[in-house]
Design a protein around this motif. Structure first.
Motif, PDB file in Angstrom:
ATOM      1  N   MET A  78       0.797  -1.219   0.000  1.00  0.00           N
ATOM      2  CA  MET A  78       0.000   0.000   0.000  1.00  0.00           C
ATOM      3  C   MET A  78       0.836   1.279   0.000  1.00  0.00           C
ATOM      4  O   MET A  78       0.274   2.370   0.096  1.00  0.00           O
ATOM      5  CB  MET A  78      -0.930   0.007   1.222  1.00  0.00           C
ATOM      6  N   LYS A  79       2.140   1.158  -0.110  1.00  0.00           N
ATOM      7  CA  LYS A  79       2.986   2.351   0.009  1.00  0.00           C
ATOM      8  C   LYS A  79       2.763   3.335  -1.129  1.00  0.00           C
ATOM      9  O   LYS A  79       2.994   4.539  -0.966  1.00  0.00           O
ATOM     10  CB  LYS A  79       4.456   1.950   0.082  1.00  0.00           C
ATOM     11  N   ASN A  80       2.313   2.842  -2.295  1.00  0.00           N
ATOM     12  CA  ASN A  80       2.059   3.728  -3.435  1.00  0.00           C
ATOM     13  C   ASN A  80       0.586   4.120  -3.556  1.00  0.00           C
ATOM     14  O   ASN A  80       0.198   4.753  -4.527  1.00  0.00           O
ATOM     15  CB  ASN A  80       2.500   3.045  -4.736  1.00  0.00           C
ATOM     16  N   LEU A  81      -0.230   3.723  -2.573  1.00  0.00           N
ATOM     17  CA  LEU A  81      -1.680   3.943  -2.656  1.00  0.00           C
ATOM     18  C   LEU A  81      -2.114   4.907  -1.557  1.00  0.00           C
ATOM     19  O   LEU A  81      -2.995   4.596  -0.741  1.00  0.00           O
ATOM     20  CB  LEU A  81      -2.426   2.611  -2.532  1.00  0.00           C
ATOM     21  N   GLY A  82      -1.538   6.065  -1.539  1.00  0.00           N
ATOM     22  CA  GLY A  82      -1.826   7.027  -0.475  1.00  0.00           C
ATOM     23  C   GLY A  82      -3.212   7.622  -0.526  1.00  0.00           C
ATOM     24  O   GLY A  82      -3.654   8.224   0.459  1.00  0.00           O
ATOM     25  N   ASN A  83      -3.929   7.463  -1.631  1.00  0.00           N
ATOM     26  CA  ASN A  83      -5.276   8.037  -1.755  1.00  0.00           C
ATOM     27  C   ASN A  83      -6.364   6.973  -1.639  1.00  0.00           C
ATOM     28  O   ASN A  83      -7.519   7.231  -1.949  1.00  0.00           O
ATOM     29  CB  ASN A  83      -5.414   8.755  -3.103  1.00  0.00           C
ATOM     30  N   LEU A  84      -6.021   5.764  -1.161  1.00  0.00           N
ATOM     31  CA  LEU A  84      -6.962   4.656  -1.115  1.00  0.00           C
ATOM     32  C   LEU A  84      -8.023   4.889  -0.050  1.00  0.00           C
ATOM     33  O   LEU A  84      -7.721   5.157   1.111  1.00  0.00           O
ATOM     34  CB  LEU A  84      -6.224   3.346  -0.834  1.00  0.00           C
ATOM     35  N   HIS A  85      -9.320   4.767  -0.454  1.00  0.00           N
ATOM     36  CA  HIS A  85     -10.451   4.930   0.461  1.00  0.00           C
ATOM     37  C   HIS A  85     -11.218   3.634   0.678  1.00  0.00           C
ATOM     38  O   HIS A  85     -11.827   3.448   1.726  1.00  0.00           O
ATOM     39  CB  HIS A  85     -11.434   5.976  -0.085  1.00  0.00           C
ATOM     40  N   ASP A  86     -11.213   2.737  -0.305  1.00  0.00           N
ATOM     41  CA  ASP A  86     -12.061   1.545  -0.277  1.00  0.00           C
ATOM     42  C   ASP A  86     -11.207   0.326  -0.597  1.00  0.00           C
ATOM     43  O   ASP A  86     -10.591   0.255  -1.664  1.00  0.00           O
ATOM     44  CB  ASP A  86     -13.200   1.706  -1.301  1.00  0.00           C
ATOM     45  N   LEU A  87     -11.175  -0.658   0.333  1.00  0.00           N
ATOM     46  CA  LEU A  87     -10.363  -1.864   0.149  1.00  0.00           C
ATOM     47  C   LEU A  87     -11.215  -3.089   0.441  1.00  0.00           C
ATOM     48  O   LEU A  87     -11.807  -3.210   1.517  1.00  0.00           O
ATOM     49  CB  LEU A  87      -9.143  -1.836   1.071  1.00  0.00           C
ATOM     50  N   ASP A  88     -11.281  -4.009  -0.525  1.00  0.00           N
ATOM     51  CA  ASP A  88     -12.056  -5.245  -0.391  1.00  0.00           C
ATOM     52  C   ASP A  88     -11.108  -6.435  -0.458  1.00  0.00           C
ATOM     53  O   ASP A  88     -10.522  -6.720  -1.495  1.00  0.00           O
ATOM     54  CB  ASP A  88     -13.104  -5.329  -1.504  1.00  0.00           C
ATOM     55  N   LEU A  89     -10.954  -7.126   0.682  1.00  0.00           N
ATOM     56  CA  LEU A  89     -10.118  -8.324   0.772  1.00  0.00           C
ATOM     57  C   LEU A  89     -10.964  -9.535   1.152  1.00  0.00           C
ATOM     58  O   LEU A  89     -10.453 -10.507   1.724  1.00  0.00           O
ATOM     59  CB  LEU A  89      -9.009  -8.119   1.811  1.00  0.00           C
ATOM     60  N   SER A  90     -12.238  -9.511   0.873  1.00  0.00           N
ATOM     61  CA  SER A  90     -13.146 -10.570   1.286  1.00  0.00           C
ATOM     62  C   SER A  90     -12.909 -11.852   0.500  1.00  0.00           C
ATOM     63  O   SER A  90     -12.314 -11.853  -0.581  1.00  0.00           O
ATOM     64  CB  SER A  90     -14.597 -10.109   1.107  1.00  0.00           C
ATOM     65  N   LYS A  91     -13.374 -12.973   1.077  1.00  0.00           N
ATOM     66  CA  LYS A  91     -13.365 -14.289   0.440  1.00  0.00           C
ATOM     67  C   LYS A  91     -11.959 -14.706   0.013  1.00  0.00           C
ATOM     68  O   LYS A  91     -11.746 -15.168  -1.107  1.00  0.00           O
ATOM     69  CB  LYS A  91     -14.334 -14.308  -0.749  1.00  0.00           C
ATOM     70  N   ASN A  92     -11.010 -14.520   0.909  1.00  0.00           N
ATOM     71  CA  ASN A  92      -9.651 -14.985   0.684  1.00  0.00           C
ATOM     72  C   ASN A  92      -9.291 -16.007   1.756  1.00  0.00           C
ATOM     73  O   ASN A  92     -10.161 -16.524   2.460  1.00  0.00           O
ATOM     74  CB  ASN A  92      -8.678 -13.803   0.675  1.00  0.00           C
TER      75      ASN A  92
END
Length: 660
Positions: free
Chosen positions: A206-220
């Motif tokens: 995530m080091k290059n994703l400084g503007n990230l608002h929504d993260l979906d890591l479901s079903k892993n």
């Protein structure tokens, strides 16, 4: 007067210029939904801006199919049988902004597939059979805002360097854990990585994703909360549902997530939730912890009281139940009382009585009768049988100075406030809905919701805003209008020099809609009205403000990408000169529509978010039915062109809010 016959012949001329099997609306919007052919239609007018060819049975494209369509803005080729895309096939489409190739049989994306599409902003490739993507396949797409690659067979993700990308969906592929160099996306707001089989995440992902608002890591298959989340300081929505190997939560796992507003922890393997964990999220609005095997014993006794007293919405309440012990198995967690958790009790020696207007207050088994704890353990063991034990809490079991007068923690229930009078006696100030010495009795209310509150709630409202986006809630507006075909959403910036209104066409099946690409720290005026009706009729408006927070990178603004209205399909684009002719035409159309749809409860036709797939008169445009036979996961494809993949929070699984 000589122009009058010519104007009446204008619609006839437009109809005659339509390709066979297609329907033309005002010469710029062409729907080819009745034809069944393996190739593109011939003689498409050069003035066409929006061309819809979904469910046509097209199997192949030729290099000259689009040679005369340089002005095309939107092309929908979804749900066909295309298996191969020739190189440079789309190169003549220099003005194309939206390209939908979803639900086909494409297996490979080559280097020159999207050559020449310098204006492209939305590219949908989900629901194909893509296995290989050339490392330079997306080079030159510097204006791309959305890229959907979910539900394919991709095994290697090429390095993505797109300065404008706001949404990336790679869910349900065979991609291993992405590396930081794969996602050099400075302005990315939404990242979907559901169903990839991930067991871990690179700590620097995530080091290059400084503007990230929504993260979906479901079903892993995550084994713990990823440490990479600590770099997501601007995260607003986090979905960890469906990772059954996550059995424990730690406070340090969620450091730096104080901006979180929606958290989904459903279908994990949680037996409890650490007390104080949820205090890390002061802005939390929605929490889902359904389908967990909760051990409803004393360490979890704090949770139901916290849910009832906080402003956080607990999603899927009926599915949030106890698993153990047998006495509580199957019970709804929120409805349990403190006494139901079997906490061990301690006793106290009466030194100061609670001030009350009654000479003998009723005995409450879960409440203490003194203001001071037992000075020593030995005295506690010799307590009289008639004294009432207090709750066993860490604070009461400690050994404070007996000379200090204080309010025992948790003595006032249901949100009551503890205070001492001038004599040091404990008094509880109760909220309006509670009563009793310790606020132990609650008024008989129905889930805290009354009918007047529902009737006064606005038809549309904004629920969530970031520095570059605003989520508009349209639930009530849609529910009150069962015949609604679509919604015209109009918004304008009241804080900037350019206050021109911008319009979008939203399907009636969308209960939520997120406006993206906005300016930070600005107030926006947002209105909703029925599509196809005058904007002044049945129109409801609200105002919302974007936040001023800008994380590491400048947001994508309207000035950087031009007016978003270039993607909006104008349903009415012909200048009407003769008022009498126009009135007669409108009257004729409405009469035909009324005859074609006598059932008031008929299903509405799907519409595009940018005004696409508008319903034709008399129902000549069939619905774009999802083709689930091609889905490797048996999942339903997005029906309209600009629709989202699914809700991050599975509280309302049938509703599919838009990404933008």
């Amino acid at each position: 007067m000589k122009l009058f016959p010519l104007l009446l012949l204008l619609p006839v001329a437009l109809v005659h210029s339509c390709p066979d099997g297609c329907t033309c609306l005002y010469g710029e919007n062409i729907f080819c939904t009745q034809r069944r052919a393996s190739s593109m239609p011939r003689n498409v007018p050069e003035s066409t801006q929006n061309l819809y060819l979904f469910q046509n049975g097209i199997t192949s494209l030729r290099t000259d199919d689009f040679s005369t369509l340089a002005g095309l803005v939107l092309l929908d080729l979804s749900q066909n049988r295309i298996s191969e895309l020739p190189g440079q096939v789309f190169e003549p489409l220099a003005s194309l902004c939206n390209l939908d190739l979803s639900a086909n049989q494409i297996t490979e994306i080559s280097k020159g597939t999207f050559a020449g599409l310098h204006m492209l902003e939305r590219l949908y490739l989900h629901g194909n059979r893509i296995q290989n993507i050339h490392t330079a396949a997306f080079d030159g797409l510097d204006r791309l805002l959305e890229l959907k690659l979910q539900e394919n067979q991709i095994t290697v993700l090429p390095a993505l360097r797109m300065p404008s990308l706001l949404l990336l969906d790679i869910s349900f592929n065979k991609i291993p854990s992405p590396r930081p160099e794969n996602l050099e996306l400075d302005n990315l707001e939404s990242l979907k990585m559901s169903g990839l089989g991930l067991s871990y995440l690179d700590e620097n992902l995530m080091k290059n994703l400084g503007n990230l608002h929504d993260l979906d890591l479901s079903k892993n298959q995550l084994k713990a909360v990823p440490a990479a989340l600590k770099q997501c300081r601007g995260l607003i929505t986090l979905n960890l549902a469906g990772n059954p190997q996550v059995a424990q939560l730690k406070k340090e796992d969620f450091q730096n997530l104080e901006n979180l507003q929606e958290l989904n922890l459903s279908n994990l393997n949680l037996q409890g939730i650490p007390e104080g964990l949820l205090q890390l999220f002061p802005r939390l609005q929605t929490l889902s912890v359904a389908e967990n095997p909760f051990n409803c014993v004393c360490p979890l006794a704090w949770f139901p009281l916290w849910v009832r007293s906080s402003q956080v919405e607990l999603a899927r309440i009926e599915e949030t139940r106890c698993h153990f012990p047998p006495l509580n198995a199957g019970k709804v967690l929120k409805r349990l009382e403190h006494k139901d958790f079997g906490c061990p009790t301690t006793t106290t020696t009466t030194t100061t009585t609670v001030k009350t207007s009654r000479p003998e207050p009723p005995v409450v088994t879960t409440l203490p009768t003194t203001t001071l704890p037992t000075p020593s353990p030995s005295q506690s063991s010799m307590d009289n049988a008639g004294s009432t034990p207090p709750p066993d809490t860490p604070e009461l079991s400690s050994k404070p100075d007996p000379k200090v007068r204080f309010c025992p923690p948790n003595i006032c229930l249901n949100g009551g406030t503890c205070q001492l009078d001038h004599k040091g006696h404990v008094e509880c100030t109760c909220p309006p809905s509670t009563r009793g010495t310790y606020c132990e009795s609650k008024e008989d209310t129905t889930l805290g919701i009354s009918t007047p509150a529902l009737t006064t709630e606005p038809a549309i409202r904004s629920r969530k805003a970031t520095s570059t986006s605003i989520l508009v809630d349209l639930h009530r507006y849609i529910q009150a209008r069962p015949q609604l075909r679509g919604i015209r959403l109009t918004y304008r910036n009241l804080s900037g020099p350019d206050r021109r209104p911008m319009q979008l066409s939203v399907p009636a099946s969308y209960p939520e809609y997120t406006l993206r690409g906005l300016r930070p720290n600005c107030t926006y005026h947002i209105c909703a009205s029925p599509l196809g009706e005058p904007e002044t009729e049945d129109s409801f408006c609200t105002e919302a403000q974007t936040s001023s927070q800008q994380l590491h990178h400048s947001p994508i603004t309207q000035s950087q990408h031009g007016q978003l209205t270039t993607m909006v399909v104008p349903l009415v684009s012909v200048v009407l000169v003769v008022v009498v002719a126009v009135a007669g035409g409108i009257y004729y159309v409405r009469r035909k529509r009324a005859k074609g749809h006598p059932d008031l409860g008929a299903d509405p036709c799907p519409l595009e978010l940018e005004g696409v797939k508008a319903c034709l008169e008399n129902g000549t445009l069939p619905q774009k039915v999802p083709d689930v036979s091609q889905s490797p996961n048996g999942l339903e494809y997005e029906v309209p062109l600009m629709q989202g993949h699914g809700p991050a929070n599975n509280n309302v699984a049938a509703l599919k809010p838009s990404y933008f």
